[in-house]
Write a protein that holds these residues in place. Structure first.
Motif, PDB file in Angstrom:
ATOM      1  N   UNK A 121      47.742  47.582  -1.358  1.00  0.00           N
ATOM      2  CA  UNK A 121      48.861  47.154  -1.744  1.00  0.00           C
ATOM      3  C   UNK A 121      48.608  45.562  -2.492  1.00  0.00           C
ATOM      4  N   UNK A 122      47.702  44.817  -1.739  1.00  0.00           N
ATOM      5  CA  UNK A 122      47.339  43.515  -2.364  1.00  0.00           C
ATOM      6  C   UNK A 122      46.937  43.603  -3.864  1.00  0.00           C
ATOM      7  N   UNK A 123      45.894  44.656  -3.863  1.00  0.00           N
ATOM      8  CA  UNK A 123      45.310  44.961  -5.180  1.00  0.00           C
ATOM      9  C   UNK A 123      46.405  45.514  -6.236  1.00  0.00           C
ATOM     10  N   UNK A 124      47.455  46.292  -5.857  1.00  0.00           N
ATOM     11  CA  UNK A 124      48.636  46.331  -6.794  1.00  0.00           C
ATOM     12  C   UNK A 124      49.523  45.302  -7.093  1.00  0.00           C
ATOM     13  N   UNK A 125      49.545  44.194  -6.097  1.00  0.00           N
ATOM     14  CA  UNK A 125      50.426  42.986  -6.588  1.00  0.00           C
ATOM     15  C   UNK A 125      49.303  41.971  -7.521  1.00  0.00           C
ATOM     16  N   UNK A 126      47.936  42.349  -7.226  1.00  0.00           N
ATOM     17  CA  UNK A 126      47.139  41.341  -8.181  1.00  0.00           C
ATOM     18  C   UNK A 126      47.107  41.754  -9.787  1.00  0.00           C
ATOM     19  N   UNK A 127      47.113  43.233  -9.721  1.00  0.00           N
ATOM     20  CA  UNK A 127      47.061  43.968 -10.914  1.00  0.00           C
ATOM     21  C   UNK A 127      48.415  43.604 -11.821  1.00  0.00           C
ATOM     22  N   UNK A 128      49.501  43.471 -11.004  1.00  0.00           N
ATOM     23  CA  UNK A 128      50.891  43.072 -11.712  1.00  0.00           C
ATOM     24  C   UNK A 128      50.824  41.692 -12.207  1.00  0.00           C
ATOM     25  N   UNK A 129      50.193  40.935 -11.340  1.00  0.00           N
ATOM     26  CA  UNK A 129      50.228  39.674 -11.589  1.00  0.00           C
ATOM     27  C   UNK A 129      49.387  38.994 -12.807  1.00  0.00           C
ATOM     28  N   UNK A 130      48.451  39.625 -12.911  1.00  0.00           N
ATOM     29  CA  UNK A 130      47.396  39.616 -14.127  1.00  0.00           C
ATOM     30  C   UNK A 130      48.274  39.837 -15.336  1.00  0.00           C
ATOM     31  N   UNK A 131      48.670  41.163 -15.213  1.00  0.00           N
ATOM     32  CA  UNK A 131      49.540  41.625 -16.500  1.00  0.00           C
ATOM     33  C   UNK A 131      50.962  40.750 -16.786  1.00  0.00           C
ATOM     34  N   UNK A 132      51.364  40.305 -15.632  1.00  0.00           N
ATOM     35  CA  UNK A 132      52.600  39.471 -16.143  1.00  0.00           C
ATOM     36  C   UNK A 132      52.043  38.345 -16.794  1.00  0.00           C
ATOM     37  N   UNK A 133      50.977  37.596 -16.250  1.00  0.00           N
ATOM     38  CA  UNK A 133      50.378  36.276 -16.860  1.00  0.00           C
ATOM     39  C   UNK A 133      50.092  36.520 -18.305  1.00  0.00           C
ATOM     40  N   UNK A 134      49.503  37.582 -18.542  1.00  0.00           N
ATOM     41  CA  UNK A 134      49.215  37.603 -20.114  1.00  0.00           C
ATOM     42  C   UNK A 134      50.464  37.923 -20.893  1.00  0.00           C
ATOM     43  N   UNK A 135      51.545  38.765 -20.409  1.00  0.00           N
ATOM     44  CA  UNK A 135      52.771  38.745 -21.077  1.00  0.00           C
ATOM     45  C   UNK A 135      53.306  37.511 -21.444  1.00  0.00           C
ATOM     46  N   UNK A 136      53.290  36.528 -20.285  1.00  0.00           N
ATOM     47  CA  UNK A 136      53.699  35.140 -20.633  1.00  0.00           C
ATOM     48  C   UNK A 136      52.884  34.451 -21.469  1.00  0.00           C
ATOM     49  N   UNK A 137      51.562  34.661 -21.565  1.00  0.00           N
ATOM     50  CA  UNK A 137      50.812  33.800 -22.405  1.00  0.00           C
ATOM     51  C   UNK A 137      51.127  34.279 -23.823  1.00  0.00           C
ATOM     52  N   UNK A 138      51.316  35.517 -24.021  1.00  0.00           N
ATOM     53  CA  UNK A 138      51.618  36.092 -25.241  1.00  0.00           C
ATOM     54  C   UNK A 138      52.978  35.573 -25.794  1.00  0.00           C
ATOM     55  N   UNK A 139      53.905  34.942 -25.065  1.00  0.00           N
ATOM     56  CA  UNK A 139      55.095  34.271 -25.588  1.00  0.00           C
ATOM     57  C   UNK A 139      54.671  32.967 -26.180  1.00  0.00           C
ATOM     58  N   UNK A 140      53.562  32.416 -26.342  1.00  0.00           N
ATOM     59  CA  UNK A 140      53.343  31.402 -26.996  1.00  0.00           C
ATOM     60  C   UNK A 140      53.637  31.471 -28.576  1.00  0.00           C
ATOM     61  N   UNK A 141      54.324  30.544 -29.090  1.00  0.00           N
ATOM     62  CA  UNK A 141      54.726  30.803 -30.450  1.00  0.00           C
ATOM     63  C   UNK A 141      53.573  29.979 -31.406  1.00  0.00           C
ATOM     64  N   UNK A 142      53.311  30.502 -32.555  1.00  0.00           N
ATOM     65  CA  UNK A 142      52.202  29.898 -33.204  1.00  0.00           C
ATOM     66  C   UNK A 142      53.022  29.084 -34.194  1.00  0.00           C
ATOM     67  N   UNK A 143      52.907  27.630 -33.911  1.00  0.00           N
ATOM     68  CA  UNK A 143      53.537  26.580 -34.531  1.00  0.00           C
ATOM     69  C   UNK A 143      53.349  26.252 -36.038  1.00  0.00           C
ATOM     70  N   UNK A 144      52.196  26.977 -36.389  1.00  0.00           N
ATOM     71  CA  UNK A 144      51.728  26.991 -37.791  1.00  0.00           C
ATOM     72  C   UNK A 144      52.633  27.687 -38.797  1.00  0.00           C
ATOM     73  N   UNK A 145      53.279  28.685 -37.927  1.00  0.00           N
ATOM     74  CA  UNK A 145      54.134  29.488 -38.837  1.00  0.00           C
ATOM     75  C   UNK A 145      55.504  29.383 -38.483  1.00  0.00           C
ATOM     76  N   UNK A 146      55.694  28.319 -37.924  1.00  0.00           N
ATOM     77  CA  UNK A 146      57.130  27.845 -37.462  1.00  0.00           C
ATOM     78  C   UNK A 146      57.815  27.483 -38.506  1.00  0.00           C
ATOM     79  N   UNK A 147      59.501  27.793 -38.634  1.00  0.00           N
ATOM     80  CA  UNK A 147      60.167  27.411 -39.593  1.00  0.00           C
ATOM     81  C   UNK A 147      61.441  26.818 -38.863  1.00  0.00           C
ATOM     82  N   UNK A 148      62.282  26.073 -39.630  1.00  0.00           N
ATOM     83  CA  UNK A 148      63.538  25.636 -39.025  1.00  0.00           C
ATOM     84  C   UNK A 148      64.367  26.558 -38.400  1.00  0.00           C
ATOM     85  N   UNK A 149      64.377  27.663 -39.189  1.00  0.00           N
ATOM     86  CA  UNK A 149      65.223  28.998 -38.556  1.00  0.00           C
ATOM     87  C   UNK A 149      64.677  29.453 -37.342  1.00  0.00           C
TER      88      UNK A 149
END
Length: 375
Positions: A121-149
């Protein structure tokens, strides 16, 4: 390439015409009842900590902005269609289906709850924490492609800081929980899965910069290898780790790994196929250029023909008409290749689980594997 597809043309169950998501949701919902756990495997010890409360307060400041971190957070709460926390559920179902090993001690078996060890059960939680962490990290915006819109620059910068901070926090908690399992092989497996995730996301980011610059050398084999890193390695190695925690033999570990691997690849293919198999004539559609049918289509028609199809799909305002592009993809064999490959991986997952004893948990795993072959 066509020969590789032929291996999957014999499907154990016919592809249903009713919507895939409902089949998948029902299979997951029924499975949750068997393990006595909802799909939210996020560790309460982690989420209710003072540190995470502070992170959540800062994330609230993003309300009203267009930073993607907010959509990620909302998805965890509201978007049950995508079953973000499916990985932990599969780990628990496999743990229950396999049961205690012949070599485990009676004292260890006494710790089982609903046929699952606390460490699993702890392993199941750990697996989800890792997956969630990477989803959150994938939310980082590439500011080089940022526009005012896209919103205010200061909001994007603050959102990026919070995405990195909160993702790191979740990943650190996962690593702490992993160490507390006191099993070096499990630590090695999950650590290597984290490395695979990083490598897979790197490949995706390097290949998906612009529609015209996607690599032209991605066939089914290369697609499977790259997709496994970013979408399959974590589940496959977590399933194997669950067997290791119960002291199951190498064969059981190998079969659990195969089930997780083929289920992940089949689920990704099913998800990529949805815009192509569900769209109606005249309906507004959109899809990623990294979706399997598009990748296979580009490999089949070649770069020159693909460029022609892109130009033909451009509107007067130099925007893409996705309905025209979708029709072009449907006219070639890329779509059928993706469908056949999806069925192949679903069937391989079904085959892997047959070696486990017949039980309610195994039936749930079979239903989940079958659901990915339906559209």
């Amino acid at each position: 390439m066509a020969a590789r597809c032929d291996r999957s043309c014999v499907v154990k169950q016919p592809i249903a015409k009713h919507p895939g998501p409902s089949n998948w949701s029902k299979a997951v919902s029924d499975a949750e009842k068997i393990v006595g756990y909802p799909t939210s495997f996020m560790s309460l010890r982690c989420l209710l900590s003072d540190e995470f409360s502070n992170v959540a307060m800062h994330v609230k400041k993003l309300v009203g902005t267009q930073h993607p971190l907010l959509n990620t957070a909302r998805g965890f709460v509201y978007d049950s269609r995508n079953n973000f926390q499916m990985r932990g559920l599969v780990v628990l179902l496999l743990s229950k289906a396999a049961g205690p090993s012949h070599t485990s001690s009676d004292a260890l078996a006494q710790d089982m709850v609903s046929g699952i060890y606390p460490s699993q059960r702890n392993l199941a939680e750990i697996t989800e924490l890792i997956h969630t962490a990477f989803l959150v990290h994938c939310g980082v915006v590439n500011l080089k492609e940022w526009t005012a819109s896209d919103g205010l620059l200061k909001d994007m910068e603050f959102g990026n800081k919070m995405a990195v901070l909160s993702g790191d926090f979740l990943l650190a908690n996962a690593c702490t929980g992993l160490a507390q399992l006191n099993n070096t092989k499990v630590v090695e497996l999950i650590s290597s899965a984290i490395g695979d995730l990083v490598q897979g996301i790197y490949y995706e980011n390097s290949n998906n910069t612009e529609e015209n610059n996607l690599t032209t050398k991605v066939d089914t084999t290369a697609w499977e290898e790259q997709t496994f890193l970013s979408h399959g390695a974590l589940l496959a190695k977590s399933c194997q780790a669950a067997m290791e925690l119960a002291q199951h033999d190498k064969k059981s570990q190998r079969l659990a790994y195969k089930y997780g691997k083929h289920l992940s690849l089949g689920h990704k293919l099913n998800s990529d196929l949805q815009p192509f198999v569900k769209s109606n004539v005249g309906e507004q559609v959109s899809f990623s250029f990294s979706a399997a049918p598009v990748v296979f289509h580009r490999h089949i028609v070649g770069p020159e023909r693909w460029q022609q199809q892109l130009q033909q799909a451009k509107t007067m305002r130099n925007q893409l008409d996705y309905s025209k592009l979708l029709a072009a993809v449907k006219s070639e064999k890329g779509l059928s290749l993706a469908v056949n490959l999806c069925c192949y991986h679903g069937n391989r997952a079904l085959e892997a689980i047959q070696a486990f004893p017949s039980s309610e948990a195994r039936s749930a795993l079979e239903n989940i594997a079958s659901a990915i072959t339906k559209f």
